[in-house]
Write an enzyme that holds these catalytic residues in place. Structure first.
Site, PDB file in Angstrom:
ATOM      1  CB  VAL A 127      55.438 -86.556 161.055  1.00  0.00           C
ATOM      2  CG1 VAL A 127      56.548 -85.912 160.240  1.00  0.00           C
ATOM      3  CG2 VAL A 127      54.689 -87.591 160.229  1.00  0.00           C
ATOM      4  CG  PHE A 141      51.321 -84.203 161.246  1.00  0.00           C
ATOM      5  CD1 PHE A 141      52.250 -84.671 160.327  1.00  0.00           C
ATOM      6  CD2 PHE A 141      49.970 -84.380 160.968  1.00  0.00           C
ATOM      7  CE1 PHE A 141      51.839 -85.294 159.162  1.00  0.00           C
ATOM      8  CE2 PHE A 141      49.548 -85.006 159.812  1.00  0.00           C
ATOM      9  CZ  PHE A 141      50.486 -85.468 158.903  1.00  0.00           C
ATOM     10  CG  ASP A 142      56.278 -81.459 167.056  1.00  0.00           C
ATOM     11  OD1 ASP A 142      55.687 -80.997 168.045  1.00  0.00           O
ATOM     12  OD2 ASP A 142      57.343 -80.995 166.611  1.00  0.00           O
ATOM     13  CE  LYS A 143      52.849 -74.775 167.372  1.00  0.00           C
ATOM     14  NZ  LYS A 143      53.848 -73.816 166.836  1.00  0.00           N
ATOM     15  CB  THR A 144      57.569 -76.298 167.138  1.00  0.00           C
ATOM     16  OG1 THR A 144      56.503 -75.609 167.776  1.00  0.00           O
ATOM     17  CG2 THR A 144      58.751 -75.365 166.949  1.00  0.00           C
TER      18      THR A 144
END
Length: 660
Positions: free
Chosen positions: A535, A339-342
């Site tokens: 994602v 996953f990306d965070k922002t």
């Protein structure tokens, strides 16, 4: 001279032959179109003749009436099947229609008119029901297409003109009235109103739109009047791209479908050969013809595509774009989610997450602070404005203190809004307990804004990019569904990343990464034997989305991320990821079930033939029933979608009632 005349005659003959052939092709095409148009009437006619034949024989003991009615029914029923078989042969395809055509011709030759009539009736009926079922599975696209605006009010120098949406160009200005759909993606240039964007963004709350705000085609103006300058029109709009992606996905074949298609091209000639050999060896034409009927691989050919279409359509209804059967087949085996965070695990914009207040008039202070920040474009100030959402009050004596904050007066009361340095500059006293509040918020990754009223600390606001509330529960569900690793890769600092990783109990957390670093990490996971889903939502995520086995984009993300991805979560609700993962598993399982049902049917039919339990008519009935069985099995995917939608609606109503 004579040679020239001879050549001219030959050319004329050839041209005439070609001309006649073209006329013949055109005539046959028109005939097929007419038969297709009146397919239902044709089936009713054939079925009626079969019924008349049965009544003649068993009601009036009239053998001639029985024979004539069955013969006519056979001929009428054979015409569309034979034409379809001929069309396939012209492009060198040996189709199921050819097997049935040969079987019907053979039955007519040996005088088994009852068998040929029943076979054609059941085959045509099965094809019609199959078509209706496929139309049902594609209803999601039909619903989407009907929701797309068809007309627009074009603002011209002479007034307002009602035009077809296809004639609208970029830069044109559209008038949108209360209750109407926005026809284009664009910017509001005049007026204001309340827009329902649920069909595009999935956000159920009505959004306030005014001059300068972006709007989407397909959204509905609940109240007000606006003018919109077109930025994207037609298929280029967000709504148009959604429809295009779903259409492409439903037409994309998986590796299983491609295998079945290839299998059918070899299987059909093999059945023809077996029937021929059996006929020659046994001298039993009826047996050979029965083998042709029983060997039709209809359920096998239709079972996988109908499951694929139903799965994609089911996803579309839930706001999930799955770009084809191949995507579902791969997604099912994902064991590592990255996953990306922002914008993915978080909202992507700073929000007020904590409020520490030290005065009784908390709300009044917040309204005053929001009024002060309304004169600023600072992201933290915007977060406060969104949090308070109250009418602005009159602000005076505003002074910006660079790097510290702002001082201003609201309603005769002086305020300081900023950081600790600003408080120190104006000698605002901060107690030990208040200092601990500030330190605790900073340790939790917040940007801290302090508010002093008449030089006394009144509020401490903690602002940060918040986690989506559904993320933690969704990640736990992914683990239960078979995810072995949950990993976060972000460009943020490691300390902030670790805080989120601890809160979500992620397996691996990596901070300070550039886009190429993320893509390289994904590649390393794949090299280690993992099937990886990434994602994300931004342009910087596109390399990783493209590199992963399955790229997943949040619908609120950039166009590049959406177009690069294999799966799009239109509503940008993280729980849709769980739904998509589960749907792919169900769809692939449905495909496998249909293959087993189809092969089992063929096997049982041949066993029944050997044991003398199955004849041509009963065999065709069982064959068509198996086609209906696999299509009905695929329809379960759509039925489960409808049930889920109703459950979500009940939960929403329940939650609304609780809040009221």
């Amino acid at each position: 001279m004579s040679e020239a005349l001879f050549l001219t005659g030959v050319n004329s003959f050839c041209d005439q032959g070609f001309y006649n052939e073209s006329i013949k092709e055109e005539w046959l095409m028109k005939l097929q179109q007419q038969l297709q148009k009146h397919r239902t009437d044709l089936i009713i006619a054939v079925g009626g003749l079969v019924l008349i034949a049965l009544v003649s024989r068993y009601g009036f003991n009239w053998q001639l009436g029985y024979t004539v009615a069955m013969f006519i029914a056979s001929i009428i029923g054979f015409i569309p099947i034979g034409l379809q078989a001929g069309s396939a042969l012209r492009v060198r395809v040996i189709s199921i229609d050819l097997l049935v055509s040969i079987a019907v011709i053979g039955a007519l030759v040996i005088g088994e008119y009852n068998e040929s009539a029943i076979v054609t009736f059941l085959f045509l009926l099965g094809a019609l029901l199959e078509q209706k079922t496929m139309e049902k599975t594609r209803s999601a696209i039909g619903d989407l297409t009907q929701m797309a605006p068809a007309q627009a009010l074009l603002v011209t120098t002479d007034g307002v003109e009602n035009v077809d949406i296809d004639s609208v160009d970029e830069g044109d200005v559209m008038l949108v009235k209360t209750g109407a759909q926005v026809p284009v993606d664009g910017i509001v240039t005049k007026g204001n109103g309340y827009l329902n964007e649920a069909s595009i963004t999935g956000e159920s709350a009505v959004m306030t739109k005014t001059i300068g705000d972006h709007v989407f085609a397909g959204s509905i103006l609940e109240n007000g009047t606006i003018e919109v300058q077109a930025e994207k029109v037609g298929e280029d709009t967000t709504f148009g791209k959604i429809i295009e992606l779903v259409e492409e996905a439903q037409d994309t074949k998986s590796s299983v479908e491609r295998f079945i298609d290839k299998f059918a091209t070899y299987y059909t000639p093999i059945v023809l050969l077996i029937a021929l050999l059996v006929g020659l060896v046994s001298r039993d034409a009826r047996l050979a013809i029965t083998i042709l009927v029983l060997g039709c691989p209809g359920a096998l050919v239709i079972g996988v595509p109908v499951a694929n279409v139903a799965g994609v359509g089911s996803g579309a209804k839930l706001g999930i774009l799955l770009k084809g059967g191949e995507v579902m087949a791969t997604f099912k085996h994902v064991d590592t989610f990255v996953f990306d965070k922002t914008g993915t695990l978080t909202y992507g914009t700073p929000r007020v997450n904590a409020v520490k207040h030290y005065r009784e008039d908390r709300d009044a202070v917040l309204q005053a602070v929001a009024s002060i920040e309304s004169e600023s474009d600072h992201p933290l100030g915007q977060a406060i404005i969104n949090f308070v959402d109250a009418p602005a009050q009159t602000v005076s004596e505003t002074q910006v203190i660079k790097g510290m904050g702002v001082s201003a007066t609201v309603g005769g009361i002086s305020y300081l809004v900023g950081n600790l340095t600003l408080m120190a500059k104006y000698h605002v006293a901060i107690s030990a307990a208040q200092q601990q509040d500030v330190q605790a918020l900073e340790a939790a990754g917040h940007s801290v804004v302090l508010v002093a009223q008449n030089n006394q600390l009144a509020l401490v606001l903690g602002i940060k990019d918040q986690l989506r509330p559904e993320v933690k529960a969704s990640l736990n569900e992914l683990r239960q569904m078979g995810a072995k690793q949950l990993i976060m890769l972000t460009g943020d600092n490691q300390a902030t990343a670790d805080l989120i990783g601890q809160e979500l109990t992620l397996d691996v957390v990596k901070g300070n990464l550039l886009p190429e670093d993320k893509a390289a990490y994904v590649q390393a996971l794949q090299d280690a034997g993992h099937t990886v889903a990434f994602v994300g939502d931004g342009i910087n995520d596109s390399p990783s989305i493209a590199r992963a086995d399955i790229g997943i984009a949040m619908g609120s993300g950039t166009d590049v991320a959406v177009e690069t991805s294999d799966v799009v979560l239109i509503k940008s609700n993280f729980h849709q990821l769980v739904t998509a993962f589960g749907l792919t598993k169900k769809t692939v399982a449905n495909m496998q079930e249909n293959i087993v049902l189809a092969l089992a049917t063929v096997a049982l039919l041949f066993i029944g033939l050997v044991l003398g339990l199955v004849n041509m008519g009963s065999g065709m009935f069982i064959h068509e029933f198996s086609i209906l069985l696999v299509t009905a099995n695929a329809l379960r995917l759509l039925l489960s979608t409808s049930s889920k939608q109703k459950l979500d609606q009940r939960q929403l109503l329940s939650e609304t009632s609780r809040l009221d």
